[in-house]
Every structure is written in C-alpha cells, then in structure tokens.
Scaffold this motif. Structure first.
Motif, PDB file in Angstrom:
ATOM      1  N   TRP A  52       0.818  -1.217   0.000  1.00 26.30           N
ATOM      2  CA  TRP A  52       0.000   0.000   0.000  1.00 26.30           C
ATOM      3  C   TRP A  52       0.847   1.260   0.000  1.00 26.30           C
ATOM      4  O   TRP A  52       0.486   2.265  -0.592  1.00 26.30           O
ATOM      5  CB  TRP A  52      -0.939  -0.012   1.206  1.00 26.30           C
ATOM      6  CG  TRP A  52      -1.951   1.098   1.199  1.00 26.30           C
ATOM      7  CD1 TRP A  52      -1.964   2.216   1.973  1.00 26.30           C
ATOM      8  CD2 TRP A  52      -3.109   1.193   0.362  1.00 26.30           C
ATOM      9  NE1 TRP A  52      -3.049   2.999   1.683  1.00 26.30           N
ATOM     10  CE2 TRP A  52      -3.778   2.386   0.688  1.00 26.30           C
ATOM     11  CE3 TRP A  52      -3.647   0.377  -0.636  1.00 26.30           C
ATOM     12  CZ2 TRP A  52      -4.948   2.793   0.067  1.00 26.30           C
ATOM     13  CZ3 TRP A  52      -4.811   0.781  -1.260  1.00 26.30           C
ATOM     14  CH2 TRP A  52      -5.448   1.971  -0.912  1.00 26.30           C
ATOM     15  N   GLY A  59      -0.710   2.787  -2.995  1.00 29.42           N
ATOM     16  CA  GLY A  59      -1.461   1.626  -3.458  1.00 29.42           C
ATOM     17  C   GLY A  59      -2.805   2.019  -4.025  1.00 29.42           C
ATOM     18  O   GLY A  59      -3.268   1.445  -5.014  1.00 29.42           O
ATOM     19  N   ILE A  78      -4.071  -6.394  -1.547  1.00 32.12           N
ATOM     20  CA  ILE A  78      -3.198  -5.442  -0.881  1.00 32.12           C
ATOM     21  C   ILE A  78      -2.516  -6.136   0.297  1.00 32.12           C
ATOM     22  O   ILE A  78      -3.166  -6.820   1.087  1.00 32.12           O
ATOM     23  CB  ILE A  78      -3.986  -4.218  -0.368  1.00 32.12           C
ATOM     24  CG1 ILE A  78      -4.659  -3.482  -1.528  1.00 32.12           C
ATOM     25  CG2 ILE A  78      -3.074  -3.276   0.405  1.00 32.12           C
ATOM     26  CD1 ILE A  78      -3.717  -2.894  -2.546  1.00 32.12           C
ATOM     27  N   THR A  80       0.005  -4.966   3.399  1.00 34.51           N
ATOM     28  CA  THR A  80       0.585  -3.783   4.011  1.00 34.51           C
ATOM     29  C   THR A  80       0.700  -3.945   5.519  1.00 34.51           C
ATOM     30  O   THR A  80       0.026  -4.792   6.123  1.00 34.51           O
ATOM     31  CB  THR A  80      -0.265  -2.538   3.697  1.00 34.51           C
ATOM     32  OG1 THR A  80       0.279  -1.394   4.340  1.00 34.51           O
ATOM     33  CG2 THR A  80      -1.701  -2.743   4.162  1.00 34.51           C
ATOM     34  N   ALA A  91      -8.879   1.033   0.608  1.00 33.42           N
ATOM     35  CA  ALA A  91      -8.327   0.080  -0.358  1.00 33.42           C
ATOM     36  C   ALA A  91      -9.432  -0.659  -1.101  1.00 33.42           C
ATOM     37  O   ALA A  91      -9.403  -0.795  -2.333  1.00 33.42           O
ATOM     38  CB  ALA A  91      -7.408  -0.908   0.352  1.00 33.42           C
ATOM     39  N   TYR A  99      -7.398  -7.632   1.418  1.00 34.19           N
ATOM     40  CA  TYR A  99      -6.485  -6.789   2.190  1.00 34.19           C
ATOM     41  C   TYR A  99      -5.844  -7.642   3.276  1.00 34.19           C
ATOM     42  O   TYR A  99      -6.541  -8.241   4.098  1.00 34.19           O
ATOM     43  CB  TYR A  99      -7.277  -5.638   2.816  1.00 34.19           C
ATOM     44  CG  TYR A  99      -6.448  -4.543   3.465  1.00 34.19           C
ATOM     45  CD1 TYR A  99      -6.239  -3.332   2.814  1.00 34.19           C
ATOM     46  CD2 TYR A  99      -5.923  -4.696   4.738  1.00 34.19           C
ATOM     47  CE1 TYR A  99      -5.512  -2.302   3.408  1.00 34.19           C
ATOM     48  CE2 TYR A  99      -5.185  -3.688   5.345  1.00 34.19           C
ATOM     49  CZ  TYR A  99      -4.994  -2.488   4.680  1.00 34.19           C
ATOM     50  OH  TYR A  99      -4.282  -1.469   5.268  1.00 34.19           O
TER      51      TYR A  99
END
Length: 230
Positions: A52, A59, A78, A80, A91, A99
C-alpha cells in the motif's frame, strides 16, 4: 498463476516470492510502481499483489489506475503493515479485492489467493472494460467509445480472446487453434485477415490507446500504446 508482486522492501519481496513459489505460483517482483507499469505493457498477470505504501505512488493510486486502464477482470490483493479500518475501507473502495496485514502468514495468503482465483473464475464478468472498449459477452457485441461495432462471429471470438489477455503474445497457430479449433484445416493467413479487419473496425492502431501489434514471423499481441502513470 503468474502474480505481479509490487513491494519496495527487498527482504519482504523475497519472502513473499518464496511463499508464492511454495504454493505453485510464479511471481515477478517490482520494487516501484513505474517498473510495474512498464511490465503491464507486455505481460498479462493473473493476480496483482501490491504494497500500500510505495516510494513513488500509493497503493490506492495504483489500484485506481489499473481498474481504469486494465479493467476489473484481474484480482488485486493489498499487503501492508497498516492495520487501520479506514485504510482497509479506502483500499476496498478503490478497487482492491482483498487486504492482508503484515507480517504475512504463508498459509493464509495462499488460501486467500485460491479463494480469489475461484471467485473470479466463477463470476467471470459478462461485460469487460478495457479503456474505451466494452465487450459484452452475453450479447456478443463490442462497443468502441460507446458505439456498437458490427463483427462476424469469428471476429468477435478473436477480439474477445485478445481483450481477455492484454499484453500477451500469441502465435498465429495458437490463435488458429483457440478460435477455429484444433483439427481445423485452415491456413494461418486466415488469422492475418481477421487481425487486419479487427484493426480497422475497432481502431486498434493506437488511436484509442490500444493496438494490435505483429511480431514478424510469429504472431500478434494486443498492447497499450501509452500506459500513462497516475
């Protein structure tokens, strides 16, 4: 699966690449967004795994750009260190499909990749978007900048296949087998003829960012002329 891994930390990138490899996946590592954008011109990835916080673009900017320029047919994950609800929401709203918070758990990320692959295979979109082009698979039609283009059945099949694999190079024989069948007795010049028609009908000469390029003595690739960065 061929996975694009965008991670600026070399140690994190190596660990993630090893994890992906252990799950039977192939990965290509990019330490900044610009090298990733350049790779997208010639490579079709099955999944994008993005950090990200990158040194050049965030990101969120990358996800937004991919959705606008490449489309929604590719899953984006993602990864992170930011464990914050607002960041997760940002996101997902920008177009990410999953995520994960670092440190990444190997078994979990492989399981999540498998889930995304199943989901995208099961709900393959009936309408694909690639720049100014809209491909409606249910009605078997293509719109160029909102205008419906009249195509023959084989022209549509060939266009759909190429739009589903932007950046990937195919030989004439490969295209002939994919579109006309394995045992068909048709000269590969048939592919050349259909490619020429698609270039003209769909303006795939770079006018609308995308072009059908030929590789002498081999085949064709649908690629972006200019992939402008965010």
């Amino acid at each position: 699966m061929l996975i694009a891994l965008v991670e600026d930390d070399p140690i994190q990138a190596e660990m993630l690449a090893l994890t992906l490899n252990s799950g039977g996946h192939e990965s290509r590592v990019f330490h900044n967004s610009l090298s990733f954008f350049e790779a997208l011109k010639a490579t079709h990835f099955d999944l994008l795994l993005l950090d990200w916080n990158l040194p050049d673009y965030s990101g969120g900017m990358i996800v937004k750009w991919v959705r606008e320029n490449v489309g929604w047919q590719i899953p984006i994950m993602i990864a992170t260190a930011v464990d914050d609800e607002a960041n997760v929401v940002a996101a997902l709203k920008s177009g990410a499909d999953d995520y994960l918070v670092k440190p990444i758990k190997p078994m979990e990320i492989l399981a999540r990749i498998e889930v995304l692959a199943r989901r995208f295979k099961a709900i393959a979109p009936q309408v694909l978007h690639l720049g100014s082009y809209e491909i409606d698979t249910s009605q078997r039609l293509i719109r160029k900048a909102g205008q419906e283009i009249e195509l023959t059945q084989k022209e549509f099949d060939l266009a759909l296949f190429l739009f589903q694999h932007p950046g990937k190079l195919f030989s004439r024989m490969n295209l002939l087998e994919k579109i006309w069948g394995l045992n068909v007795e048709i000269d590969t010049r048939t592919v050349d003829t259909h490619i020429s028609r698609l270039r003209k009908k769909l303006a795939l000469d770079g006018q609308l960012q995308w072009q059908l390029t030929s590789v002498y003595g081999y085949g064709y690739r649908l690629e972006s002329v200019v992939l402008a960065t965010p």
